[in-house]
Design a protein around this motif. Sequence first.
Motif, PDB file in Angstrom:
ATOM      1  N   TYR A  53      -3.701  -7.511  -2.240  1.00 15.36           N
ATOM      2  CA  TYR A  53      -4.575  -6.337  -2.204  1.00 15.36           C
ATOM      3  C   TYR A  53      -5.924  -6.632  -1.552  1.00 15.36           C
ATOM      4  CZ  TYR A  53      -1.061  -4.456  -5.309  1.00 15.36           C
ATOM      5  OH  TYR A  53       0.139  -4.022  -5.832  1.00 15.36           O
ATOM      6  N   LYS A 101      -3.431  -3.334   8.369  1.00 21.20           N
ATOM      7  CA  LYS A 101      -3.495  -2.056   7.666  1.00 21.20           C
ATOM      8  C   LYS A 101      -2.743  -2.165   6.352  1.00 21.20           C
ATOM      9  CE  LYS A 101      -3.884   1.030  11.687  1.00 21.20           C
ATOM     10  NZ  LYS A 101      -3.269   2.185  12.400  1.00 21.20           N
ATOM     11  N   SER A 102      -3.213  -1.468   5.355  1.00 26.52           N
ATOM     12  CA  SER A 102      -2.528  -1.457   4.069  1.00 26.52           C
ATOM     13  C   SER A 102      -1.356  -0.491   4.116  1.00 26.52           C
ATOM     14  CB  SER A 102      -3.492  -1.071   2.948  1.00 26.52           C
ATOM     15  OG  SER A 102      -3.998   0.238   3.157  1.00 26.52           O
ATOM     16  N   ASP A 103      -0.364  -0.735   3.257  1.00 25.33           N
ATOM     17  CA  ASP A 103       0.765   0.186   3.166  1.00 25.33           C
ATOM     18  C   ASP A 103       0.474   1.279   2.148  1.00 25.33           C
ATOM     19  OD1 ASP A 103       1.095  -0.926   0.647  1.00 25.33           O
ATOM     20  OD2 ASP A 103       2.822  -2.152   1.224  1.00 25.33           O
ATOM     21  N   GLU A 104       1.486   2.057   1.821  1.00 27.09           N
ATOM     22  CA  GLU A 104       1.290   3.179   0.900  1.00 27.09           C
ATOM     23  C   GLU A 104       0.887   2.725  -0.492  1.00 27.09           C
ATOM     24  OE1 GLU A 104       4.890   5.397   0.991  1.00 27.09           O
ATOM     25  OE2 GLU A 104       4.566   6.188   3.018  1.00 27.09           O
ATOM     26  N   GLU A 105       1.224   1.488  -0.846  1.00 23.96           N
ATOM     27  CA  GLU A 105       0.880   0.958  -2.166  1.00 23.96           C
ATOM     28  C   GLU A 105      -0.469   0.250  -2.170  1.00 23.96           C
ATOM     29  OE1 GLU A 105       2.787   1.652  -4.711  1.00 23.96           O
ATOM     30  OE2 GLU A 105       4.205   2.688  -3.390  1.00 23.96           O
ATOM     31  N   GLY A 106      -1.130   0.238  -1.043  1.00 21.03           N
ATOM     32  CA  GLY A 106      -2.434  -0.427  -0.960  1.00 21.03           C
ATOM     33  C   GLY A 106      -2.350  -1.920  -0.709  1.00 21.03           C
ATOM     34  N   GLU A 107      -1.164  -2.429  -0.342  1.00 20.61           N
ATOM     35  CA  GLU A 107      -1.001  -3.859  -0.084  1.00 20.61           C
ATOM     36  C   GLU A 107      -1.270  -4.175   1.386  1.00 20.61           C
ATOM     37  OE1 GLU A 107       2.245  -6.061  -1.793  1.00 20.61           O
ATOM     38  OE2 GLU A 107       2.823  -4.334  -3.019  1.00 20.61           O
ATOM     39  N   TYR A 108      -1.827  -5.375   1.603  1.00 24.55           N
ATOM     40  CA  TYR A 108      -2.154  -5.838   2.943  1.00 24.55           C
ATOM     41  C   TYR A 108      -1.213  -6.965   3.363  1.00 24.55           C
ATOM     42  CZ  TYR A 108      -6.462  -3.135   2.934  1.00 24.55           C
ATOM     43  OH  TYR A 108      -7.373  -2.095   2.917  1.00 24.55           O
TER      44      TYR A 108
END
Length: 408
Positions: free
Chosen positions: A316, A388-395
């Motif tokens: 994150y 960029k982060s994904d839909e779950e906010g992970e990088y």
Amino acid sequence: MKTLFLLVASLLSIDTGVHAQLRAVVPQQMPAAADGFGSPGLDAGDYVYVSGQGPRRQDGNVPTNFADQVRQSLQNLRSVIEAAGLTMDHVVYVQVYLEDMNHYGELNKVFADYFAKNPPARAVLGVSRLPVSPVQINAVAVRDLAGRRPVNPPTVKPDKAYSPGMLTHDRLFVSTMLGSDPSSGKVPEDPAAQVDVALDGLKSVVEAAGLKLSNMVFVNPYLTREVPMQVMNERYARRFEFGNTPARATIEVSSLPEGVHIAYTGVAVRDLSQRRAVRPKNMPPSPTASPCVFAGNTLYCSAKSGFIPGPNGGIYASTTSQQVRQTMRNLLDNLEEADMKFDQVISTTVYLDDLSELPEFEKVYKQYFKGIPPAQTTVQQVESVERKSDEEGEYPTLEQVSLIAVRK
């Protein structure tokens, strides 16, 4: 500055506790600019670990010819080995990183000349970027030559540039075993078949040394994007006991020798009673990797990233400096489970998404090493990812670190 480093290294080497057994190795003749924070070499008693050596000369210049660049890298490596009181005959394993795998044949010619008799085990990887282009070489050398013996299984095609395996008094070092047919060199079309062929090669070297895959303490699977990670993991897990697998650093690389897409290298301990897996209590058993595994007094640890463990785990943090703090926390969890600390770490391999961020990485990383810095190799193995982060906010993963530590 160099004199100060020598003085500090000398003082640290006679300190109490762990440092009474560890010694930084610093040659008198060093290239004009260092390639990282780590010690040029670290003498851990039975073995000496040499940081990644590039082709820079003492005056800071780099040869223009590739063969001369390899020779200079090997000469820089030799200077560290000799400063530890050893010779190149003591080298048992080398790791070579190339920015252009098209130079592989030329690399082999230089190695065959340089190691004319019983060459060490060797891994060769194609990477995106190195601290000094176009080659980097690190090494492990054994202090006692008794027991040093090359391993040449009949299923592996002989090569004058390296030995498929190299035995020492207590360990076996295995060269990269490629995912191609050993007789024809053909790469199977099915990725699962490529994985199996590479694992068969690894097994053949281990068994030719009189050991089994259960003796493995550390494995590096290297793969390109053509081999899906889930396929590799599924085939790999079949070869090892669940929850008692070797430590592992699974690294995606830009290319591998001879056009293959998967290769394995690793270390095995000869006496199975000296092998012990270490797993923090908050980590479930894994079918593919133990967090760390002892080979006698040496601890081999899996590569760690800025992944936050737990039921909602993930990466994150959006920057390299933020991610490396979590990485070092994860590594410390493993060390503490083994009743060890960062000042017992003797060698690290650092994988960066963007090599230009090495100063940012090391600004955090070096805070964890208050005594003698470990030997260090740093590479950018593939092209940088989109941050960029994904839909779950992970990088995406921006850095990884694997390490070796010694209990002394």
